[in-house]
Design a protein around this motif. Structure first.
Motif, PDB file in Angstrom:
ATOM      1  N   MET A   1     -24.903  28.240  19.968  1.00 51.12           N
ATOM      2  CA  MET A   1     -26.262  28.726  20.214  1.00 51.12           C
ATOM      3  C   MET A   1     -27.245  27.684  19.683  1.00 51.12           C
ATOM      4  O   MET A   1     -27.134  27.231  18.551  1.00 51.12           O
ATOM      5  CB  MET A   1     -26.442  30.067  19.485  1.00 51.12           C
ATOM      6  CG  MET A   1     -27.762  30.684  19.704  1.00 51.12           C
ATOM      7  SD  MET A   1     -28.058  32.329  18.992  1.00 51.12           S
ATOM      8  CE  MET A   1     -26.532  32.981  18.512  1.00 51.12           C
ATOM      9  N   ASN A   2     -28.203  27.305  20.509  1.00 46.98           N
ATOM     10  CA  ASN A   2     -29.152  26.288  20.069  1.00 46.98           C
ATOM     11  C   ASN A   2     -30.236  26.919  19.179  1.00 46.98           C
ATOM     12  O   ASN A   2     -30.341  28.136  19.035  1.00 46.98           O
ATOM     13  CB  ASN A   2     -29.760  25.553  21.262  1.00 46.98           C
ATOM     14  CG  ASN A   2     -30.591  26.461  22.157  1.00 46.98           C
ATOM     15  OD1 ASN A   2     -31.069  27.491  21.725  1.00 46.98           O
ATOM     16  ND2 ASN A   2     -30.756  26.067  23.397  1.00 46.98           N
ATOM     17  N   GLY A   3     -31.047  26.078  18.577  1.00 49.59           N
ATOM     18  CA  GLY A   3     -32.059  26.550  17.630  1.00 49.59           C
ATOM     19  C   GLY A   3     -33.105  27.449  18.258  1.00 49.59           C
ATOM     20  O   GLY A   3     -33.570  28.407  17.638  1.00 49.59           O
ATOM     21  N   GLN A   4     -33.469  27.161  19.499  1.00 47.09           N
ATOM     22  CA  GLN A   4     -34.491  27.970  20.157  1.00 47.09           C
ATOM     23  C   GLN A   4     -33.998  29.402  20.378  1.00 47.09           C
ATOM     24  O   GLN A   4     -34.726  30.360  20.136  1.00 47.09           O
ATOM     25  CB  GLN A   4     -34.876  27.337  21.483  1.00 47.09           C
ATOM     26  CG  GLN A   4     -36.052  27.999  22.149  1.00 47.09           C
ATOM     27  CD  GLN A   4     -36.488  27.262  23.413  1.00 47.09           C
ATOM     28  OE1 GLN A   4     -35.791  26.377  23.898  1.00 47.09           O
ATOM     29  NE2 GLN A   4     -37.637  27.631  23.926  1.00 47.09           N
ATOM     30  N   MET A   5     -32.751  29.567  20.821  1.00 48.76           N
ATOM     31  CA  MET A   5     -32.195  30.904  21.038  1.00 48.76           C
ATOM     32  C   MET A   5     -32.036  31.640  19.712  1.00 48.76           C
ATOM     33  O   MET A   5     -32.289  32.838  19.620  1.00 48.76           O
ATOM     34  CB  MET A   5     -30.842  30.806  21.754  1.00 48.76           C
ATOM     35  CG  MET A   5     -30.231  32.162  22.056  1.00 48.76           C
ATOM     36  SD  MET A   5     -31.278  33.228  23.077  1.00 48.76           S
ATOM     37  CE  MET A   5     -30.938  32.594  24.669  1.00 48.76           C
ATOM     38  N   ARG A   6     -31.646  30.926  18.664  1.00 44.60           N
ATOM     39  CA  ARG A   6     -31.499  31.547  17.344  1.00 44.60           C
ATOM     40  C   ARG A   6     -32.847  32.080  16.859  1.00 44.60           C
ATOM     41  O   ARG A   6     -32.949  33.209  16.379  1.00 44.60           O
ATOM     42  CB  ARG A   6     -30.923  30.532  16.355  1.00 44.60           C
ATOM     43  CG  ARG A   6     -30.718  31.105  14.953  1.00 44.60           C
ATOM     44  CD  ARG A   6     -30.157  30.075  13.977  1.00 44.60           C
ATOM     45  NE  ARG A   6     -30.801  28.774  14.028  1.00 44.60           N
ATOM     46  CZ  ARG A   6     -31.985  28.478  13.482  1.00 44.60           C
ATOM     47  NH1 ARG A   6     -32.672  29.408  12.862  1.00 44.60           N
ATOM     48  NH2 ARG A   6     -32.495  27.262  13.571  1.00 44.60           N
ATOM     49  N   ARG A   7     -33.896  31.262  16.999  1.00 49.72           N
ATOM     50  CA  ARG A   7     -35.235  31.705  16.570  1.00 49.72           C
ATOM     51  C   ARG A   7     -35.701  32.900  17.391  1.00 49.72           C
ATOM     52  O   ARG A   7     -36.322  33.821  16.864  1.00 49.72           O
ATOM     53  CB  ARG A   7     -36.231  30.548  16.684  1.00 49.72           C
ATOM     54  CG  ARG A   7     -36.059  29.509  15.597  1.00 49.72           C
ATOM     55  CD  ARG A   7     -37.225  28.519  15.541  1.00 49.72           C
ATOM     56  NE  ARG A   7     -37.500  27.867  16.808  1.00 49.72           N
ATOM     57  CZ  ARG A   7     -36.923  26.752  17.236  1.00 49.72           C
ATOM     58  NH1 ARG A   7     -36.014  26.155  16.485  1.00 49.72           N
ATOM     59  NH2 ARG A   7     -37.239  26.222  18.409  1.00 49.72           N
ATOM     60  N   TYR A   8     -35.395  32.897  18.689  1.00 43.70           N
ATOM     61  CA  TYR A   8     -35.763  34.029  19.549  1.00 43.70           C
ATOM     62  C   TYR A   8     -35.084  35.302  19.070  1.00 43.70           C
ATOM     63  O   TYR A   8     -35.720  36.347  18.922  1.00 43.70           O
ATOM     64  CB  TYR A   8     -35.379  33.738  21.002  1.00 43.70           C
ATOM     65  CG  TYR A   8     -35.477  34.960  21.883  1.00 43.70           C
ATOM     66  CD1 TYR A   8     -36.701  35.450  22.293  1.00 43.70           C
ATOM     67  CD2 TYR A   8     -34.325  35.633  22.279  1.00 43.70           C
ATOM     68  CE1 TYR A   8     -36.798  36.591  23.078  1.00 43.70           C
ATOM     69  CE2 TYR A   8     -34.410  36.774  23.067  1.00 43.70           C
ATOM     70  CZ  TYR A   8     -35.647  37.243  23.468  1.00 43.70           C
ATOM     71  OH  TYR A   8     -35.718  38.365  24.238  1.00 43.70           O
ATOM     72  N   LYS A   9     -33.783  35.234  18.807  1.00 37.04           N
ATOM     73  CA  LYS A   9     -33.046  36.424  18.362  1.00 37.04           C
ATOM     74  C   LYS A   9     -33.531  36.907  17.006  1.00 37.04           C
ATOM     75  O   LYS A   9     -33.626  38.108  16.762  1.00 37.04           O
ATOM     76  CB  LYS A   9     -31.544  36.149  18.355  1.00 37.04           C
ATOM     77  CG  LYS A   9     -30.987  36.054  19.758  1.00 37.04           C
ATOM     78  CD  LYS A   9     -29.483  35.945  19.779  1.00 37.04           C
ATOM     79  CE  LYS A   9     -29.003  35.947  21.223  1.00 37.04           C
ATOM     80  NZ  LYS A   9     -27.573  36.067  21.336  1.00 37.04           N
ATOM     81  N   GLU A  10     -33.883  35.989  16.116  1.00 36.33           N
ATOM     82  CA  GLU A  10     -34.444  36.372  14.816  1.00 36.33           C
ATOM     83  C   GLU A  10     -35.791  37.064  15.005  1.00 36.33           C
ATOM     84  O   GLU A  10     -36.102  38.047  14.343  1.00 36.33           O
ATOM     85  CB  GLU A  10     -34.598  35.151  13.922  1.00 36.33           C
ATOM     86  CG  GLU A  10     -33.296  34.576  13.419  1.00 36.33           C
ATOM     87  CD  GLU A  10     -33.467  33.242  12.710  1.00 36.33           C
ATOM     88  OE1 GLU A  10     -34.601  32.701  12.679  1.00 36.33           O
ATOM     89  OE2 GLU A  10     -32.454  32.721  12.203  1.00 36.33           O
ATOM     90  N   SER A  11     -36.598  36.545  15.936  1.00 38.79           N
ATOM     91  CA  SER A  11     -37.907  37.139  16.214  1.00 38.79           C
ATOM     92  C   SER A  11     -37.753  38.551  16.777  1.00 38.79           C
ATOM     93  O   SER A  11     -38.466  39.472  16.372  1.00 38.79           O
ATOM     94  CB  SER A  11     -38.668  36.258  17.200  1.00 38.79           C
ATOM     95  OG  SER A  11     -39.857  36.879  17.611  1.00 38.79           O
ATOM     96  N   VAL A  12     -36.820  38.724  17.694  1.00 36.46           N
ATOM     97  CA  VAL A  12     -36.589  40.049  18.288  1.00 36.46           C
ATOM     98  C   VAL A  12     -36.113  41.028  17.214  1.00 36.46           C
ATOM     99  O   VAL A  12     -36.551  42.172  17.165  1.00 36.46           O
ATOM    100  CB  VAL A  12     -35.579  39.954  19.453  1.00 36.46           C
ATOM    101  CG1 VAL A  12     -35.122  41.330  19.894  1.00 36.46           C
ATOM    102  CG2 VAL A  12     -36.200  39.204  20.615  1.00 36.46           C
ATOM    103  N   ALA A  13     -35.233  40.575  16.326  1.00 39.44           N
ATOM    104  CA  ALA A  13     -34.717  41.443  15.267  1.00 39.44           C
ATOM    105  C   ALA A  13     -35.823  41.846  14.291  1.00 39.44           C
ATOM    106  O   ALA A  13     -35.801  42.953  13.740  1.00 39.44           O
ATOM    107  CB  ALA A  13     -33.586  40.745  14.527  1.00 39.44           C
ATOM    108  N   ALA A  14     -36.807  40.968  14.086  1.00 36.22           N
ATOM    109  CA  ALA A  14     -37.880  41.246  13.128  1.00 36.22           C
ATOM    110  C   ALA A  14     -39.040  42.024  13.749  1.00 36.22           C
ATOM    111  O   ALA A  14     -39.935  42.476  13.036  1.00 36.22           O
ATOM    112  CB  ALA A  14     -38.402  39.934  12.548  1.00 36.22           C
ATOM    113  N   THR A  15     -39.032  42.193  15.061  1.00 27.91           N
ATOM    114  CA  THR A  15     -40.113  42.902  15.744  1.00 27.91           C
ATOM    115  C   THR A  15     -40.011  44.397  15.453  1.00 27.91           C
ATOM    116  O   THR A  15     -38.953  44.995  15.633  1.00 27.91           O
ATOM    117  CB  THR A  15     -40.043  42.662  17.268  1.00 27.91           C
ATOM    118  OG1 THR A  15     -40.128  41.270  17.509  1.00 27.91           O
ATOM    119  CG2 THR A  15     -41.162  43.385  17.992  1.00 27.91           C
TER     120      THR A  15
END
Length: 60
Positions: A1-15
């Motif tokens: 998983m690249n960094g952009q997808m990781r940041r996206y998933k972290e953002s979704v989890a924190a929403t």
């Protein structure tokens, strides 16, 4: 998983969960009047003070 997808998933989890409409206060706002007031004053609505904004909001 690249960094952009990781940041996206972290953002979704924190929403946070959505706010239910039933939990929102019942108010009536004179939005056209508020916008006209801000325009006459020469400022954006967001730049008005909370006291000025409250003059256009009524609880139902």
């Amino acid at each position: 998983m690249n960094g952009q997808m990781r940041r996206y998933k972290e953002s979704v989890a924190a929403t946070p969960d959505p706010i239910l409409l039933s939990r929102c206060p019942k108010i009536k706002m004179d939005l056209p009047g508020l916008m006209k007031y801000a325009k006459e004053k020469g400022v954006r609505v967001v730049d008005l003070s909370e006291k000025e904004k409250q003059a256009f909001i009524r609880s139902q």
